[in-house]
Design a protein around this motif. Structure first.
Motif, PDB file in Angstrom:
ATOM      1  N   ARG A   1      -9.267   5.204  29.493  1.00 23.98           N
ATOM      2  CA  ARG A   1      -9.372   3.809  29.411  1.00 23.98           C
ATOM      3  C   ARG A   1      -8.601   3.124  30.465  1.00 23.98           C
ATOM      4  NH1 ARG A   1      -9.448   4.822  23.782  1.00 23.98           N
ATOM      5  NH2 ARG A   1     -11.891   4.108  22.783  1.00 23.98           N
ATOM      6  N   ALA A   2      -8.800   1.815  30.837  1.00 23.83           N
ATOM      7  CA  ALA A   2      -8.166   0.823  31.212  1.00 23.83           C
ATOM      8  C   ALA A   2      -6.258   0.521  30.903  1.00 23.83           C
ATOM      9  CB  ALA A   2      -8.723  -0.055  32.089  1.00 23.83           C
ATOM     10  N   LEU A   3      -5.860  -0.005  31.543  1.00 25.38           N
ATOM     11  CA  LEU A   3      -4.488  -0.537  30.092  1.00 25.38           C
ATOM     12  C   LEU A   3      -4.682  -1.620  29.948  1.00 25.38           C
ATOM     13  CD1 LEU A   3      -1.437  -0.263  29.870  1.00 25.38           C
ATOM     14  CD2 LEU A   3      -1.087  -1.890  31.957  1.00 25.38           C
ATOM     15  N   GLY A   4      -5.464  -2.604  29.854  1.00 23.51           N
ATOM     16  CA  GLY A   4      -6.025  -3.566  28.900  1.00 23.51           C
ATOM     17  C   GLY A   4      -6.991  -3.220  27.647  1.00 23.51           C
ATOM     18  N   ASP A   5      -7.541  -2.664  28.097  1.00 28.71           N
ATOM     19  CA  ASP A   5      -8.517  -2.035  27.059  1.00 28.71           C
ATOM     20  C   ASP A   5      -8.022  -1.517  25.668  1.00 28.71           C
ATOM     21  OD1 ASP A   5     -10.589  -3.468  28.208  1.00 28.71           O
ATOM     22  OD2 ASP A   5     -10.950  -1.493  28.925  1.00 28.71           O
ATOM     23  N   ALA A   6      -6.596  -0.263  26.594  1.00 27.21           N
ATOM     24  CA  ALA A   6      -6.057   0.743  26.239  1.00 27.21           C
ATOM     25  C   ALA A   6      -4.954  -0.012  25.081  1.00 27.21           C
ATOM     26  CB  ALA A   6      -4.701   1.605  26.901  1.00 27.21           C
ATOM     27  N   LEU A   7      -4.473  -1.182  26.011  1.00 30.30           N
ATOM     28  CA  LEU A   7      -3.241  -1.881  24.783  1.00 30.30           C
ATOM     29  C   LEU A   7      -4.167  -2.874  23.650  1.00 30.30           C
ATOM     30  CD1 LEU A   7      -1.092  -3.235  27.639  1.00 30.30           C
ATOM     31  CD2 LEU A   7      -0.318  -2.394  25.505  1.00 30.30           C
ATOM     32  N   MET A   8      -5.758  -3.237  24.130  1.00 29.21           N
ATOM     33  CA  MET A   8      -6.121  -4.865  23.180  1.00 29.21           C
ATOM     34  C   MET A   8      -6.580  -3.665  22.231  1.00 29.21           C
ATOM     35  SD  MET A   8      -6.511  -7.202  24.080  1.00 29.21           S
ATOM     36  CE  MET A   8      -7.561  -8.109  22.973  1.00 29.21           C
ATOM     37  N   LEU A   9      -6.786  -2.228  21.816  1.00 29.23           N
ATOM     38  CA  LEU A   9      -7.397  -1.496  20.932  1.00 29.23           C
ATOM     39  C   LEU A   9      -6.206  -1.045  20.255  1.00 29.23           C
ATOM     40  CD1 LEU A   9      -9.421   0.716  19.408  1.00 29.23           C
ATOM     41  CD2 LEU A   9      -8.667   2.253  21.297  1.00 29.23           C
ATOM     42  N   ALA A  10      -4.957  -0.662  20.696  1.00 27.32           N
ATOM     43  CA  ALA A  10      -3.569  -0.153  20.275  1.00 27.32           C
ATOM     44  C   ALA A  10      -3.575  -1.466  19.049  1.00 27.32           C
ATOM     45  CB  ALA A  10      -2.887   0.140  21.132  1.00 27.32           C
ATOM     46  N   MET A  11      -3.361  -2.946  19.525  1.00 26.90           N
ATOM     47  CA  MET A  11      -2.892  -4.082  19.040  1.00 26.90           C
ATOM     48  C   MET A  11      -3.779  -3.804  17.610  1.00 26.90           C
ATOM     49  SD  MET A  11      -2.805  -7.242  22.238  1.00 26.90           S
ATOM     50  CE  MET A  11      -1.376  -6.574  22.873  1.00 26.90           C
ATOM     51  N   GLU A  12      -4.792  -3.487  17.825  1.00 29.06           N
ATOM     52  CA  GLU A  12      -6.280  -3.185  16.501  1.00 29.06           C
ATOM     53  C   GLU A  12      -5.817  -2.858  15.650  1.00 29.06           C
ATOM     54  OE1 GLU A  12     -10.006  -3.579  17.459  1.00 29.06           O
ATOM     55  OE2 GLU A  12     -10.141  -4.920  18.777  1.00 29.06           O
ATOM     56  N   THR A  13      -5.379  -1.208  15.898  1.00 27.45           N
ATOM     57  CA  THR A  13      -4.978  -0.643  14.543  1.00 27.45           C
ATOM     58  C   THR A  13      -3.116  -0.260  14.587  1.00 27.45           C
ATOM     59  OG1 THR A  13      -4.144   1.286  17.318  1.00 27.45           O
ATOM     60  CG2 THR A  13      -6.842   0.379  15.475  1.00 27.45           C
ATOM     61  N   ALA A  14      -2.219  -1.263  14.989  1.00 29.24           N
ATOM     62  CA  ALA A  14      -0.210  -1.035  15.326  1.00 29.24           C
ATOM     63  C   ALA A  14      -0.352  -1.493  13.795  1.00 29.24           C
ATOM     64  CB  ALA A  14      -0.516  -1.848  16.481  1.00 29.24           C
ATOM     65  N   PRO A  15       1.062  -0.339  13.022  1.00 34.74           N
ATOM     66  CA  PRO A  15       1.048  -0.704  12.270  1.00 34.74           C
ATOM     67  C   PRO A  15       2.165  -1.917  11.984  1.00 34.74           C
ATOM     68  CG  PRO A  15       2.824   0.797  13.449  1.00 34.74           C
ATOM     69  CD  PRO A  15       1.403   0.297  13.818  1.00 34.74           C
ATOM     70  N   GLU A  16       2.226  -2.369  10.585  1.00 33.62           N
ATOM     71  CA  GLU A  16       2.441  -3.486  10.042  1.00 33.62           C
ATOM     72  C   GLU A  16       3.566  -3.518  10.089  1.00 33.62           C
ATOM     73  OE1 GLU A  16       1.374  -6.436  10.150  1.00 33.62           O
ATOM     74  OE2 GLU A  16      -0.734  -6.321  10.015  1.00 33.62           O
TER      75      GLU A  16
ATOM     76  N   VAL B   1       3.872  -6.141  36.289  1.00 38.03           N
ATOM     77  CA  VAL B   1       3.963  -5.945  37.697  1.00 38.03           C
ATOM     78  C   VAL B   1       2.646  -4.494  37.596  1.00 38.03           C
ATOM     79  CG1 VAL B   1       5.082  -3.954  38.933  1.00 38.03           C
ATOM     80  CG2 VAL B   1       5.754  -6.027  37.178  1.00 38.03           C
ATOM     81  N   ASN B   2       1.857  -3.986  36.920  1.00 36.98           N
ATOM     82  CA  ASN B   2       1.646  -3.594  37.030  1.00 36.98           C
ATOM     83  C   ASN B   2      -0.104  -3.672  37.472  1.00 36.98           C
ATOM     84  OD1 ASN B   2      -0.977  -1.499  35.405  1.00 36.98           O
ATOM     85  ND2 ASN B   2       0.038  -0.134  36.240  1.00 36.98           N
ATOM     86  N   GLN B   3      -0.128  -5.214  36.312  1.00 40.03           N
ATOM     87  CA  GLN B   3      -1.459  -5.094  37.205  1.00 40.03           C
ATOM     88  C   GLN B   3      -1.626  -6.016  38.401  1.00 40.03           C
ATOM     89  OE1 GLN B   3      -2.518  -8.176  33.402  1.00 40.03           O
ATOM     90  NE2 GLN B   3      -3.056  -6.530  32.880  1.00 40.03           N
ATOM     91  N   ARG B   4      -0.075  -6.954  38.606  1.00 40.36           N
ATOM     92  CA  ARG B   4      -0.639  -7.167  40.042  1.00 40.36           C
ATOM     93  C   ARG B   4      -0.414  -6.159  41.251  1.00 40.36           C
ATOM     94  NH1 ARG B   4       3.421 -11.925  41.301  1.00 40.36           N
ATOM     95  NH2 ARG B   4       1.980 -12.898  39.676  1.00 40.36           N
ATOM     96  N   TYR B   5       0.567  -5.071  41.442  1.00 42.91           N
ATOM     97  CA  TYR B   5       1.017  -4.385  42.423  1.00 42.91           C
ATOM     98  C   TYR B   5       0.116  -2.253  42.012  1.00 42.91           C
ATOM     99  CZ  TYR B   5       4.258  -7.883  44.032  1.00 42.91           C
ATOM    100  OH  TYR B   5       4.231  -9.012  43.910  1.00 42.91           O
ATOM    101  N   GLY B   6      -0.531  -2.069  40.409  1.00 41.24           N
ATOM    102  CA  GLY B   6      -0.447  -1.192  40.464  1.00 41.24           C
ATOM    103  C   GLY B   6       0.381   0.024  40.303  1.00 41.24           C
ATOM    104  N   GLY B   7      -0.648   0.928  39.528  1.00 38.07           N
ATOM    105  CA  GLY B   7       1.243   2.359  39.588  1.00 38.07           C
ATOM    106  C   GLY B   7       1.337   2.847  38.683  1.00 38.07           C
ATOM    107  N   ASN B   8       2.105   3.793  37.621  1.00 34.50           N
ATOM    108  CA  ASN B   8       1.820   4.802  37.161  1.00 34.50           C
ATOM    109  C   ASN B   8       1.963   4.156  35.717  1.00 34.50           C
ATOM    110  OD1 ASN B   8       0.956   7.306  34.880  1.00 34.50           O
ATOM    111  ND2 ASN B   8       2.273   8.444  36.784  1.00 34.50           N
ATOM    112  N   SER B   9       0.974   3.717  34.452  1.00 37.21           N
ATOM    113  CA  SER B   9       1.139   3.108  33.816  1.00 37.21           C
ATOM    114  C   SER B   9       1.885   3.785  32.512  1.00 37.21           C
ATOM    115  CB  SER B   9      -0.423   2.575  33.217  1.00 37.21           C
ATOM    116  OG  SER B   9      -0.316   1.719  34.162  1.00 37.21           O
ATOM    117  N   THR B  10       1.112   5.870  32.833  1.00 41.26           N
ATOM    118  CA  THR B  10       1.258   6.470  31.421  1.00 41.26           C
ATOM    119  C   THR B  10       3.119   6.523  32.053  1.00 41.26           C
ATOM    120  OG1 THR B  10      -0.412   7.126  31.656  1.00 41.26           O
ATOM    121  CG2 THR B  10       1.390   8.683  30.480  1.00 41.26           C
ATOM    122  N   GLU B  11       3.341   6.730  33.095  1.00 35.72           N
ATOM    123  CA  GLU B  11       5.047   6.990  33.015  1.00 35.72           C
ATOM    124  C   GLU B  11       6.410   5.787  32.549  1.00 35.72           C
ATOM    125  OE1 GLU B  11       8.467   8.481  36.836  1.00 35.72           O
ATOM    126  OE2 GLU B  11       5.891   8.134  37.079  1.00 35.72           O
TER     127      GLU B  11
END
Length: 293
Positions: free
Chosen positions: A138-153, A197-207
Motif C-alpha cells: 500500500r501507499a503511505l497515505g492509504d496505510a495511514l488512513m487504514l491504520a487510523m480506522e483500526t487504531a486503539p482508543e 517530507v516523504n510526500q514532497r521529496y520521497g524516501g523510505n517510509s518504513t525506515e
C-alpha cells in the motif's frame, strides 16, 4: 426591604437570567447545527476555525461541543457565588467564584495529560500497523488512513478529525500537522514532519516509522527510569505540600475555637490569609519543580 425579601428578589433575578441564557444557548446550538450541516463537506483545519483557547482545551481533552449547557453552568456558578456571599460574606464569594474555575482547569489539564500519555503509549502499535501495510504494497497515505480506522482508543478518536479532513480534501501532511499542533507533542510533530517530507521529496517510509517507534520506546524507558530515580524527591514534595494543610485540618477538628478565635480577630485573620497565600505559592512552586523532573 429586609434580608429575606432581598434574597428572594436576587434568587428570582438569577433564575430569570439563567432561563434566558438557556433559551439563547439552545437557539445558538440550533444555528450551529445548521452551519455544521452546510459545512459538512469542508475540511476543518485548526487555523481556519479560529479556535479559542477554551475550545482548544476541551477538544484535546476529549470533550465534544463544550458550549452545550453553558447557560446552566453559568447560572449554577452565579448561584454558588451568591450562597458564598450570604454564608461567608466577601471571602465566601471570592472562594465560590474562583474555586470552580481552578478545579475545572485542573480537571481539564489532568484529563488532557492522561489522554495524551495513553495516545503516546499506543502510537507504536499504530505505526507498526502502518509499516505492515506498507510492506504489503500500500501507499503511505492509504496505510495511514487504514491504520487510523483500526487504531486503539483514544488514538482512534483523536485522529477521527484528521481522517475526516483528509477525506474532505485536505492534504495528509497538513492534516497530520494540524493534529500535531493541536496536541503539542514532539512525537506527533516528528510524524507529521516525516510524512510531509516523504510526500514532497520521497524516501523510505518504513525506515522513518521504525526510527520513530524506536524513539518513542527509548523516551518512555528513559521517563520510567527518571521517575524511579526521583521517587523519593516527589514523595518529599507531596509531604511538604500536604503537611501544613493536614495540620490545619487536624487543629480545626480537635480545637475549632483556636482557629475561629484567630479568624474573629483582625490580626489573626491577616495571619491566616498570609498563611493561605504562602501555602498556595509554595504548592505552585513545588508543582513546577515536579514538572521539571
Amino acid at each position: 426591604m429586609n434580608a429575606p425579601l432581598l434574597l428572594g428578589a436576587i434568587c428570582l433575578t438569577l433564575l430569570g437570567v439563567g432561563l434566558l441564557m438557556l433559551r439563547k444557548g439552545r437557539a445558538k446550538a440550533a444555528s450551529e447545527q445548521v452551519m455544521q450541516r452546510l459545512l459538512i463537506d469542508q475540511p476543518q483545519p485548526l487555523q481556519a476555525l479560529s479556535m479559542g483557547y477554551v475550545d482548544k482545551l476541551f477538544l484535546r481533552a476529549g470533550f465534544s461541543k463544550p458550549r452545550q449547557g453553558l447557560g446552566l453552568w453559568l447560572f449554577t456558578w452565579l448561584l454558588g457565588g451568591l450562597m458564598g456571599l450570604i454564608l461567608g460574606h466577601w471571602l465566601g464569594l471570592l472562594i465560590m467564584l474562583l474555586l470552580p474555575l481552578f478545579l475545572g482547569r485542573l480537571f481539564i489539564a489532568l484529563r488532557y495529560r492522561r489522554r495524551v500519555q495513553r495516545m503516546i503509549e499506543r502510537l507504536p502499535i499504530f505505526l507498526d500497523h502502518v509499516i505492515r501495510s506498507l510492506k504489503s504494497g500500500r501507499a503511505l497515505g492509504d496505510a495511514l488512513m487504514l491504520a487510523m480506522e483500526t487504531a486503539p482508543e483514544p488514538l482512534r478518536g483523536a485522529m477521527a478529525r484528521t481522517r475526516r479532513n483528509v477525506q474532505r480534501g485536505m492534504g495528509l501532511g497538513d492534516a497530520l500537522q494540524d493534529f500535531a499542533d493541536l496536541y503539542e507533542r514532539d512525537e506527533f510533530q516528528v510524524l507529521a514532519l516525516g510524512v510531509r517530507v516523504n510526500q514532497r521529496y520521497g524516501g523510505n517510509s518504513t525506515e522513518l516509522l521504525n526510527n520513530l517507534i524506536r524513539l518513542i520506546r527509548e523516551r518512555e524507558q528513559s521517563a520510567r527510569k527518571l521517575r524511579a530515580l526521583t521517587g523519593e524527591t516527589r514523595i518529599s514534595a507531596y509531604v511538604m505540600g500536604g503537611l501544613p494543610l493536614g495540620l490545619a485540618c487536624y487543629i480545626f477538628v480537635t480545637n475549632p475555637q483556636f482557629m475561629l478565635g484567630m479568624w474573629h480577630e483582625s490580626t489573626g485573620r491577616m495571619v491566616l490569609l498570609l498563611a493561605f497565600v504562602l501555602q498556595a505559592l509554595g504548592s505552585v512552586s513545588l508543582w513546577r519543580m515536579l514538572r521539571s523532573l
